[in-house]
Each structure stands twice: as C-alpha cells, then as structure tokens.
Motif scaffolding. Structure first.
Motif, PDB file in Angstrom:
ATOM      1  N   VAL A  99       3.709 -10.223  -2.788  1.00  0.00           N
ATOM      2  CA  VAL A  99       3.405  -9.312  -1.686  1.00  0.00           C
ATOM      3  C   VAL A  99       1.910  -9.050  -1.686  1.00  0.00           C
ATOM      4  N   GLU A 100       1.321  -9.041  -0.498  1.00  0.00           N
ATOM      5  CA  GLU A 100      -0.101  -8.780  -0.339  1.00  0.00           C
ATOM      6  C   GLU A 100      -0.281  -7.399   0.277  1.00  0.00           C
ATOM      7  N   ILE A 101      -0.946  -6.515  -0.434  1.00  0.00           N
ATOM      8  CA  ILE A 101      -1.182  -5.164   0.069  1.00  0.00           C
ATOM      9  C   ILE A 101      -2.382  -5.216   1.010  1.00  0.00           C
ATOM     10  N   VAL A 102      -2.120  -4.972   2.271  1.00  0.00           N
ATOM     11  CA  VAL A 102      -3.172  -4.975   3.291  1.00  0.00           C
ATOM     12  C   VAL A 102      -3.779  -3.582   3.326  1.00  0.00           C
ATOM     13  N   GLU A 103      -5.041  -3.466   2.911  1.00  0.00           N
ATOM     14  CA  GLU A 103      -5.640  -2.134   2.772  1.00  0.00           C
ATOM     15  C   GLU A 103      -6.162  -1.600   4.106  1.00  0.00           C
ATOM     16  N   THR A 104      -5.220  -1.252   4.970  1.00  0.00           N
ATOM     17  CA  THR A 104      -5.611  -0.655   6.242  1.00  0.00           C
ATOM     18  C   THR A 104      -5.712   0.860   6.145  1.00  0.00           C
ATOM     19  N   GLU A 105      -5.262   1.420   5.035  1.00  0.00           N
ATOM     20  CA  GLU A 105      -5.351   2.859   4.826  1.00  0.00           C
ATOM     21  C   GLU A 105      -5.296   3.134   3.332  1.00  0.00           C
ATOM     22  N   SER A 106      -5.701   4.338   2.952  1.00  0.00           N
ATOM     23  CA  SER A 106      -5.701   4.701   1.539  1.00  0.00           C
ATOM     24  C   SER A 106      -4.282   4.904   1.038  1.00  0.00           C
ATOM     25  N   PHE A 107      -4.111   4.851  -0.273  1.00  0.00           N
ATOM     26  CA  PHE A 107      -2.777   5.055  -0.843  1.00  0.00           C
ATOM     27  C   PHE A 107      -2.912   5.706  -2.211  1.00  0.00           C
ATOM     28  N   ASP A 108      -1.801   6.217  -2.701  1.00  0.00           N
ATOM     29  CA  ASP A 108      -1.743   6.878  -4.008  1.00  0.00           C
ATOM     30  C   ASP A 108      -1.667   5.798  -5.079  1.00  0.00           C
ATOM     31  N   ALA A 109      -2.727   5.689  -5.891  1.00  0.00           N
ATOM     32  CA  ALA A 109      -2.802   4.611  -6.885  1.00  0.00           C
ATOM     33  C   ALA A 109      -1.713   4.734  -7.936  1.00  0.00           C
ATOM     34  N   VAL A 110      -1.374   5.952  -8.338  1.00  0.00           N
ATOM     35  CA  VAL A 110      -0.355   6.138  -9.376  1.00  0.00           C
ATOM     36  C   VAL A 110       1.004   5.663  -8.882  1.00  0.00           C
ATOM     37  N   ALA A 111       1.387   6.122  -7.686  1.00  0.00           N
ATOM     38  CA  ALA A 111       2.673   5.704  -7.125  1.00  0.00           C
ATOM     39  C   ALA A 111       2.677   4.205  -6.840  1.00  0.00           C
ATOM     40  N   ALA A 112       1.530   3.686  -6.409  1.00  0.00           N
ATOM     41  CA  ALA A 112       1.448   2.260  -6.119  1.00  0.00           C
ATOM     42  C   ALA A 112       1.610   1.441  -7.393  1.00  0.00           C
ATOM     43  N   GLN A 113       0.988   1.894  -8.500  1.00  0.00           N
ATOM     44  CA  GLN A 113       1.118   1.155  -9.749  1.00  0.00           C
ATOM     45  C   GLN A 113       2.558   1.141 -10.241  1.00  0.00           C
ATOM     46  N   ARG A 114       3.240   2.246 -10.065  1.00  0.00           N
ATOM     47  CA  ARG A 114       4.651   2.309 -10.452  1.00  0.00           C
ATOM     48  C   ARG A 114       5.462   1.275  -9.672  1.00  0.00           C
ATOM     49  N   ALA A 115       5.180   1.160  -8.387  1.00  0.00           N
ATOM     50  CA  ALA A 115       5.887   0.180  -7.558  1.00  0.00           C
ATOM     51  C   ALA A 115       5.512  -1.240  -7.956  1.00  0.00           C
ATOM     52  N   VAL A 116       4.217  -1.476  -8.253  1.00  0.00           N
ATOM     53  CA  VAL A 116       3.768  -2.805  -8.675  1.00  0.00           C
ATOM     54  C   VAL A 116       4.476  -3.233  -9.952  1.00  0.00           C
ATOM     55  N   ASP A 117       4.604  -2.310 -10.909  1.00  0.00           N
ATOM     56  CA  ASP A 117       5.289  -2.622 -12.173  1.00  0.00           C
ATOM     57  C   ASP A 117       6.754  -2.962 -11.927  1.00  0.00           C
ATOM     58  N   GLN A 118       7.407  -2.207 -11.039  1.00  0.00           N
ATOM     59  CA  GLN A 118       8.819  -2.475 -10.754  1.00  0.00           C
ATOM     60  C   GLN A 118       8.996  -3.828 -10.074  1.00  0.00           C
ATOM     61  N   LEU A 119       8.087  -4.161  -9.178  1.00  0.00           N
ATOM     62  CA  LEU A 119       8.163  -5.452  -8.509  1.00  0.00           C
ATOM     63  C   LEU A 119       7.930  -6.593  -9.503  1.00  0.00           C
ATOM     64  N   ARG A 120       6.966  -6.404 -10.419  1.00  0.00           N
ATOM     65  CA  ARG A 120       6.671  -7.456 -11.396  1.00  0.00           C
ATOM     66  C   ARG A 120       7.880  -7.688 -12.299  1.00  0.00           C
ATOM     67  N   GLN A 121       8.579  -6.614 -12.643  1.00  0.00           N
ATOM     68  CA  GLN A 121       9.778  -6.759 -13.472  1.00  0.00           C
ATOM     69  C   GLN A 121      10.839  -7.615 -12.791  1.00  0.00           C
ATOM     70  N   ARG A 122      10.827  -7.607 -11.473  1.00  0.00           N
ATOM     71  CA  ARG A 122      11.798  -8.412 -10.717  1.00  0.00           C
ATOM     72  C   ARG A 122      11.219  -9.772 -10.317  1.00  0.00           C
ATOM     73  N   GLY A 123      10.053 -10.119 -10.885  1.00  0.00           N
ATOM     74  CA  GLY A 123       9.474 -11.434 -10.639  1.00  0.00           C
ATOM     75  C   GLY A 123       8.657 -11.531  -9.365  1.00  0.00           C
ATOM     76  N   ILE A 124       8.275 -10.401  -8.797  1.00  0.00           N
ATOM     77  CA  ILE A 124       7.497 -10.394  -7.554  1.00  0.00           C
ATOM     78  C   ILE A 124       6.057 -10.033  -7.886  1.00  0.00           C
ATOM     79  N   ALA A 125       5.127 -10.970  -7.569  1.00  0.00           N
ATOM     80  CA  ALA A 125       3.712 -10.720  -7.829  1.00  0.00           C
ATOM     81  C   ALA A 125       3.128  -9.829  -6.746  1.00  0.00           C
ATOM     82  N   THR A 126       2.004  -9.172  -7.093  1.00  0.00           N
ATOM     83  CA  THR A 126       1.329  -8.294  -6.144  1.00  0.00           C
ATOM     84  C   THR A 126      -0.131  -8.693  -6.040  1.00  0.00           C
ATOM     85  N   TYR A 127      -0.580  -8.886  -4.788  1.00  0.00           N
ATOM     86  CA  TYR A 127      -1.968  -9.246  -4.534  1.00  0.00           C
ATOM     87  C   TYR A 127      -2.618  -8.138  -3.720  1.00  0.00           C
TER      88      TYR A 127
END
Length: 534
Positions: free
Chosen positions: A396-424
């Motif tokens: 998944v590619e995060i399109v930075e069209t607006e600001s986001f909560d880095a802590v919540a985003a990192q939690r989601a990135v970790d969960q996605l990585r655990q399921r084999g989904i990379a984050t760009y």
C-alpha cells in the motif's frame, strides 16, 4: 444516449443548448397561451350565443304576452272606433310592439292605424304555421305598405285573431370580432331572422354540438338552439378578425411568452448545469461499475525485469470519457469517500489481475490509500482475497495529501506487515512533512515524487535527487523513483546504484489489464532472450 449526454456535459455546446431550451419552452408556452385565448374566445362565443338566444326567447315571450293582452282587452266590436281605441291603448305600452292587425281567414280587416280597410287585405299563406314548433303563425319579412306603413318591412306574428308587426332586427350588441345570426330551424330548413346571413350554412358543415371550422379554416362557429331545437343562434369569430382587432393583445401575449420562456430556459439551464456539473454527476455515478483500473509497470533495476505494478484509478464519466484522478480525487477526499474508492479499486484490480495474470507470474501490486484510511481493521478485509493468491505481493502506498497521526499510522503499518502487506510512502518530497514521516514511520519503502526524476540536472530538484536517494537508501528502505521518462534519466539512476525500482513513461504508460498482461509477456520474452544471449 451517451452522445446526447456528452452534448449536455460539453462546455462547447452550452449556447446551443440554451437556444434549444428557449425554443423548446417558447413553442409550448406560446401554444398554451393561444390555447387559453382560443378557450376564452370559445367561451365568449358560447356566452354570447346563449345571451342572444335569451333575447330571442324573451322577444317571443313578450310577443305572446302582447297577444294575450290583445285577446283580453280588445273586446269591442271589431273594427269599430272603440275597438281602435282599445288597440291604441295597448300600442302605447312601452314594449316596442305598437302595430296590430285584426286577422280573419288570413286577411287583415283593420289595424291600429286604419279603423277599417275598404276591403280585407289577403295575407296569403304564412311561412311558418306549425303549432308543434311553439311559434306563432308567421309571415316573415313582408312589405307593410299596403297596411298603411309606407316603406316599412316587418314580420307578422298571428296570435289568436291578431297579427302583431315585429320590426326587423333582434339580439343585442356583440364584440366587434364576433358575428351572429338568429333564426328558426324547422324540419331542417333555416329561416334567417337577423344578424349576418350565411353563418348557419357554415356551421352546419360540421357538427352542431360545438365549435366547428366554417367553410374557411380560419373561423369558429357555434350553433346554439333552445330546448325545442327551433329557435337558434349561430355565433362565430374569424381568426383574421381576432388578429386584426386584437393585435395589441396578441403582441403582448407573444412578448410575455418570450419573457417567461427566457426566464424559464435560463432557470432550467442553471438547474441542468448544476445537475450535470462534474461534482454532481460524479457523486451520482460513483460506484464500482464506473471506477476503472489501469496498471503501470514497475521495473526492478537489480534484476532488469518488471516485477510489479502500481494500480492507478480512473473514472468513467456519463459520456464514456475517461477522467483522471486529479479531477475527482479532491471530491473524493472532501466528501469522505476515500475508503469506498479504495474498496472499489481493490475489488476491481484483484478480479482483473486474478483472471488475467498467468499462473506462473509473480507480481508486486501497489495500491494507493489515503492517510485517513491507515487503519488495518478497515484495510485488511479489502485485501484478503489477493493475499490468498501466491502470485501477488501486496503493497500500500500512503498518498500524503493530508497530515496524519504517526502513532496510529505506525500501529496500522505494523499490523499490515504482520499480514505480509508492505507499506510505502508515496510522493516523497511533496505533501505533508515527508521527511518527518520518513523518520517517524518504520515503513518498507519510499517513492520519490516524479518532480525529482523529471527535473533538469541544473535545477534545484535535479541537484537534490542524488542526496534524497542517498538519504533514503541509508534508512534501509526500498527506493522507487517515479516519472522516469528518458533513457538518460534511467541510465543515471542505474549508475547511482541506490535505486531499487523505477516507473515512468519511458518504462511504460498506465494501461488496461489486457494490454498490461500482454506487456508482461513481451518483457518476459525479452528477458529470457537476454539471459540466453548472456
């Protein structure tokens, strides 16, 4: 239908549409206005006909009343001076009937003006003598000279033993544009009494139950009879007279219709423009059926092979025109539709890739998501089907069209990585605090914005490109450069040695699934031949 919608949407044809709208409204409005006028004319004709008929009925009633009075009050010896005085007394009554004749055996013996004629004056056979008609015995429009009424014409109506002279004429005044004829209809024969002769003949060419065209098509005629069907009035109006006498009213109607049609057409056009405005039609038709996917190949610089693609979204407009995301993504974001869009793209891309990509072909599939949708609980259900297919690796590619909560985003990135989904992190170098995001998020890869790759070497961005690539490479993330459009730029990126993947028009443009799969096959053949030569 598509072509018609295209005309409505097109800016080029808006003037023509406004003109057509005006015509489309003006014609029926003018027709309606004239229909109202015709209705008023018809109603006026009907009212006038009934009014004229009432006048005739009243005249007959008055005639009978005078006849009854003559029978009651003229009782002296016939044709005597006393008898004459009695006749004169009745003649002085203000009812308009003042000439009375004493009749015996269809001959006149004496009158108000002559006590006794030298010899009875024969009247001859009457014109109407049918008691079933309810009319008196009538001698119509006879010269009255021989009764001492020099130069006069009139109708003799016999009631009992008296004949009453009825002067010509009858009926009341009518509008200037209308003509009337009054008479008696007996056994199919018309007896003209007053008004304009010939109207009855025009009326009976059509039905006698309402307004009908006359011999000429520019006229209306109405035949109205009393309950006996004998006493009748024909009323009519010619269109030529209506336009000649009422041209000012007609001009006012046309002018008012023009104003109303212009106002309505402008209003309708504004509503149409609002209805067919891009945002309005996008929101009405935004669905899985109108969302389209194209696929831009990603070249792996380490292997020289195409090992992935970015799924790019398009939208099919009502006129079948393909709309690029720069037009509709602001609407999607403003209306909170980013997650539905991601779902539509994921479902369509997975279905197309699974049905078209060969079973032996491995591919990384990159899908863009909005920062507001970095929520593993929402994203994982969308990607389950693709994850189960061993051919595909999802990123998944995060399109930075607006600001986001880095802590919540990192939690989601970790969960996605655990399921084999990379984050760009997409479009690095633009958007909201890309360097901050790079430092705050433990992501798998970074995509440099196309502005770097497309920049001239002498420009600031061109000079920053090597430094940006070095910085990203030092963090250990996969580095992808977008916007590679020339062989020179591709060679430069190869030479730097710190770029993992590239994409851009020089590699391949975004393409539909069929063309993309064909492109993969061509590249695989080329790669196989290159390995064989080596």
């Amino acid at each position: 239908m598509v072509r018609f919608v295209g005309l409505l949407i097109s800016q080029t044809h808006q003037h023509a549409i406004r003109v057509l709208l005006f015509i489309a409204l003006f014609v029926p409005l003018l027709s309606l206005a004239f229909a109202v006028v015709v209705g008023q004319v018809q109603n006026t004709i009907r009212i006038e006909a009934v009014g004229q008929l009432d006048v005739m009925r009243s005249a007959l009633v008055k005639l009978r009343d005078v006849g009854d009075r003559l029978q009651r009050e003229a009782i002296a010896e016939p044709c005597s001076p006393d008898f004459n005085r009695q006749l004169r007394r009745i003649a002085y009554a203000p009812d308009g009937l003042n000439e009375f004749l004493l009749v015996a055996n269809q001959s006149v013996l004496c009158s108000v003006g002559t006590i006794r004629y030298d010899a009875p004056i024969a009247l001859g056979a009457p014109d109407i003598a049918n008691p079933e008609t309810g009319l008196p015995i009538l001698w119509l429009d006879r010269p009255l000279d021989r009764f001492g009424l020099e130069g006069m014409f009139g109708t003799l109506a016999q009631i009992g033993s008296f004949a009453i002279v009825v002067p010509p004429g009858g009926g009341g005044p009518s509008p200037r544009w209308m003509t009337t004829e009054m008479g008696f209809l007996i056994d199919g024969k018309w007896w003209h009494r007053s008004g304009e002769p010939g109207l009855f003949e025009a009326a009976v060419h059509g039905r006698s139950d309402g307004l009908q065209p006359a011999v000429l098509p520019d006229a209306f005629r109405l035949l109205q009879c009393d309950e006996t069907g004998v006493t009748c009035v024909v009323a009519g109006a010619r269109l030529g007279d209506l336009f000649t006498l009422g041209w000012l009213a007609m001009a006012a109607i046309v002018a008012a219709t023009i104003v109303v049609a212009a106002w309505l057409s402008a209003l309708v056009h504004r509503l149409m423009r609002r209805f067919f405005a891009f945002e309005a039609r996008f929101l009405r038709n935004f669905s899985a059926d109108t969302v389209m996917c194209t696929y831009q190949p990603i070249l792996n610089l380490r292997t020289g092979e195409i090992d992935g693609c970015e799924v790019l979204v398009r939208w099919r407009d009502l006129d079948d025109r393909v709309v690029f995301p720069d037009q509709f993504l602001p609407i999607v974001e403003a209306r909170g539709l980013t997650m539905p869009l991601t779902r539509y793209v994921a479902e369509k891309a997975f279905a197309e890739l699974q049905s078209h990509v060969p079973a032996n072909r491995s591919l990384q599939v990159n899908i863009n998501i909005s920062p507001r949708d970095i929520d593993a609980n929402k994203l994982l259900p969308l990607f389950t089907e693709l994850q189960l297919d061993p051919r595909f690796r999802l990123a998944v590619e995060i399109v930075e069209t607006e600001s986001f909560d880095a802590v919540a985003a990192q939690r989601a990135v970790d969960q996605l990585r655990q399921r084999g989904i990379a984050t760009y992190l997409d479009d690095f170098g633009t958007g909201f605090s890309s360097i901050h995001s790079l430092g705050a998020l433990k992501i798998d890869g970074v995509k440099l914005d196309r502005a770097f790759a497309m920049a001239n070497d002498a420009s600031l961005l061109g000079q920053m490109l090597p430094n940006a690539l070095h910085m990203i490479h030092q963090t250990g993330r996969v580095t992808v450069v977008e916007g590679v459009e020339t062989a020179e730029r591709l060679a430069q990126l190869r030479a730097l040695g710190n770029v993992d993947r590239v994409q851009g028009y020089f590699i391949a443009r975004p393409m539909p699934i069929e063309r993309f799969v064909a492109f993969l096959a061509e590249q695989d053949i080329t790669s196989a031949e290159a390995r064989r030569v080596a």
